[in-house]
Design an enzyme around this catalytic site. Sequence first.
Site, PDB file in Angstrom:
ATOM      1  N   GLU B  46      52.556  69.845  28.745  1.00  0.00           N
ATOM      2  CA  GLU B  46      53.119  68.844  27.823  1.00  0.00           C
ATOM      3  C   GLU B  46      54.464  68.311  28.322  1.00  0.00           C
ATOM      4  OE1 GLU B  46      54.012  70.073  23.788  1.00  0.00           O
ATOM      5  OE2 GLU B  46      54.857  68.096  23.338  1.00  0.00           O
ATOM      6  N   ASP B 111      68.173  80.276  27.407  1.00  0.00           N
ATOM      7  CA  ASP B 111      69.143  79.207  27.195  1.00  0.00           C
ATOM      8  C   ASP B 111      70.465  79.847  26.761  1.00  0.00           C
ATOM      9  OD1 ASP B 111      70.584  76.978  26.519  1.00  0.00           O
ATOM     10  OD2 ASP B 111      69.343  76.400  24.813  1.00  0.00           O
ATOM     11  N   ASP B 113      74.301  78.819  25.712  1.00  0.00           N
ATOM     12  CA  ASP B 113      75.060  77.626  25.349  1.00  0.00           C
ATOM     13  C   ASP B 113      76.458  78.035  24.924  1.00  0.00           C
ATOM     14  OD1 ASP B 113      74.240  74.567  24.290  1.00  0.00           O
ATOM     15  OD2 ASP B 113      76.074  75.450  23.469  1.00  0.00           O
TER      16      ASP B 113
END
Lengths: 487, 420
Positions: B46, B111, B113
């Site tokens: 996708e 991830d 951050d």
Amino acid sequence: MYKSGQRQHAYDNKDISLVENNGLLRYPSALNFYDRPPQFDVTVEEFETTAMDRLRVLAEIESSLARNRTWEELKTATYNQYMKYVPLHTNTYDDTEEERRKDHLGHYVLRLAFCRSEDLRRRFVKAELTLFRVRYEETEAMDREHFLSSRDFNWIPVTKEEKVQYNHGLYSMYHAFRHEQDRADAFEKEKFYKVKWTRVPDLVEKRKVFLKGGWAYVPGREQSSIVFKEFEVELERALETTARLIPRLDEDSRLIPVLDNLSQGFVAGVASEWTNATEPGSSGEIRAEMVDDLAKKHFPMCMRSLHENLRRDNHLKHFGRLQYGLFLKVLGLSVEEAIAFWRKSFSRVTDDKFNKEYRYNIRHSYGLEGKRANYPAKSCLQILTPGPSDVGCPYRHFSSENLQTALLSMYSQQGLKSADLPEIMATVDAGHYHVACTRVFEMTHAPHGVAKGEGIGGGESVTHPNQYAARSMELAKVKNEDDKMVE
Amino acid sequence: MSIEADYDHSLPEVMLTYYRRLYPFKSVFTWLNHDHTPTRRFTHREWAFTLAGDVYLRYNSFATAEDLKKKVCQLNPTRFEIGPVYSARPGDRKTVRAGVFQPLQRELVFDIDMTDYDPIRTCCSDAGICKRCWAFITAAVRVIDHAVRSQFGYEHLLWVYSGRRGIHLWISDREAMDLTDQERKAIVGWMTLINSGRESSQRLNVRVGSRPLPAHLQEVYETLSPTFVDLILRDQDLFATEDGFKSFLEHIPDEEIVKKLRGERELMSSSKQIWDSFTEKVKGVAAGTSRRNVLSAAWHDIQIYYTYPRLDAEVSKHRNHLLKAPFCIHPKTGRVCVPVDPERIEDFDPEEVPTVAQLLHELDSLSKAATAIEDGDSSGHHSDWEKTSLKPYVDMLNQHASRLMEKTRLEKRATGSMAW
Ligand SMILES: [Zn+2]
């Protein structure tokens, strides 16, 4: 037995050891991984009764899980239930062979019944795994050892050299003893097993094992984690294989209705037939399992269609939940039972999500959270006023064609006939929705002696769904008592 | 005299030029595909596009890298994201039977951050980031990179700067690609030491009672302890702030010591002094007593707490989570999301990462030079990145992808020989 249950198994050729280790015993242990389908003849009757007995046990487990029981409570409840329906003793008992044969057969029949949708498979695996865990814990150490050596679990014993090499790492993860000396002694004796870490994700998640290069080093006393995971993975795989093969079974038409019946019972939260919960008991308490049956017999159309939507989608949108939830509350479902009911109904929702998003709202609607208001259920007037979609009065909001189809599908079992439709539709067309609903009540309660014009008592027409349901249940109770007197 | 063009990355034509001439579609393709010819890892993948005006298009899929490039140039998105490999082509999902369209594989992603570090940094807040607070990311990369390789045994790791204040890790080992959501959740559990929640209730959960740390966390401690001194005590000087001091005290499980430190607060001007004073007080408690053990455990745990990676757990847990593709342009900063070498993470400076404007200027001067020399056209510019400062970054991705392809080649050979 049915060949469709058979499957390719990675360890098939190693299974010979089972025979070598245990001579002529067909079931060397009370514990069974059900690796191989039963290879004996059964009658259709035995096929069905054995499966029903097992289903009673699984139903009890589902119900314990939905009620958030502690592991100890669940264990006791499950143990009692299986000793009653699918007794399984360890080797000290005389007739172990017959018990284990029945256990084996029941499991396989239910596999056939429950392999057919992803949802059923998931629930079946969860219930069977729980049953296996309960039995694993109940089994005597000797028998458990027997079981563990009877099958290849694909774990690699950690060698002495390796234990020395990773001594520091292994020991630093080795706990569960209060005194340092006990811990050191136990560690000295402990055997470790190596498996790919993905086979013990729960131990990894809780940081309970030593990890190196993708291998988890599992101490002997955590071995059960590997066993349970293996049971779950193997059963999932087997069910998927069975699902692919099952169309071939259709040749034996005698079994299809039996299987359909079994899986439907499970879908309906294993309702009445299995737990003997049809009508409210003398205490008047309504339990989660009874809702399916009550909906069929006593609910007005608006609530029946919410119920059916819920069963079809395993979900209801916010306003539907609110409306149906309040209706069930007034009907007499306690908050505990309501939580159990919704937990089971939202079968696709994870426990985590359920607890976070729904539990609070249910408790809230019972006035146990937030501003602690005791919310009443919605009346017909409120339901009739156009609001958010998908909830409303079917007499008003359904198209004429849909309404007629729905009426017949919902109420023909209670005596509504196609010939009755023109009259009902005429009142609907005239905008008299209460009247239409009341007429349906009269027609479907004619066997209880309700005549036209009598309404829900004294000529009163329906103005509240709870009024409809309460009166219907009351009539059933009276009839029940009458029947008993006749006997 | 020439007037420099204004290459603002918010201008559609700037983005379009970047996609047409610079974005390394071929490299991204091989990285995701592990092979030269398209496999399901690419065709069933996708892609989601974010267009100007916050239009979000999901479930796109492409047969080849060229198809992807064509679509990107046609839509000209502000950025795009990569999702899982599904059981069917995402573009066909409406035509397949319900329940058949399932995510099957996905790189394991992490991830990190900077916003999750707001309570423990003093130099910047929110979206801000500077070379100083990048040190937190540096520490996180070292810890995670080591853990993934040594504990989980994965080898194919790609670190990518997120373009502003964070970093992503993509792990492409086959076993990692195949992990179920439950297994991903388990890894996240293994890696997460700080319970999420309000800052005041955050506690490190690393040991049983005051027992020694598990071996792998002892290693982590040894990596992070110098960072604690350099970053928290010296650079950020965190405990010298009012909030920082308050939260520090909350981690000390000893009322008497907390009281003393509070009393001395006026006399101490730096975090270093505060920490040294705490250290002295711990040493002052008789060794071997349970009070000392508890304090000594806390003394270590505090250092880990302030330096250990803070992961965005939700990103890693689900196969169907989408993550921004490498080499996209960060819409706020205009910087390219470039791969980062974990071996040289100390030298990485987010402010030195090329911006799209800079790259287009480089192309301009390039074509001027080319015109001067050849006076020819510049139509065949499919490998224009080679002539810009994007090159070392694309090379890094290519090397990474070629290791993955080598793995595929060996696998094919192994199964091939088995077939004989
Ligand atoms: Zn900063």
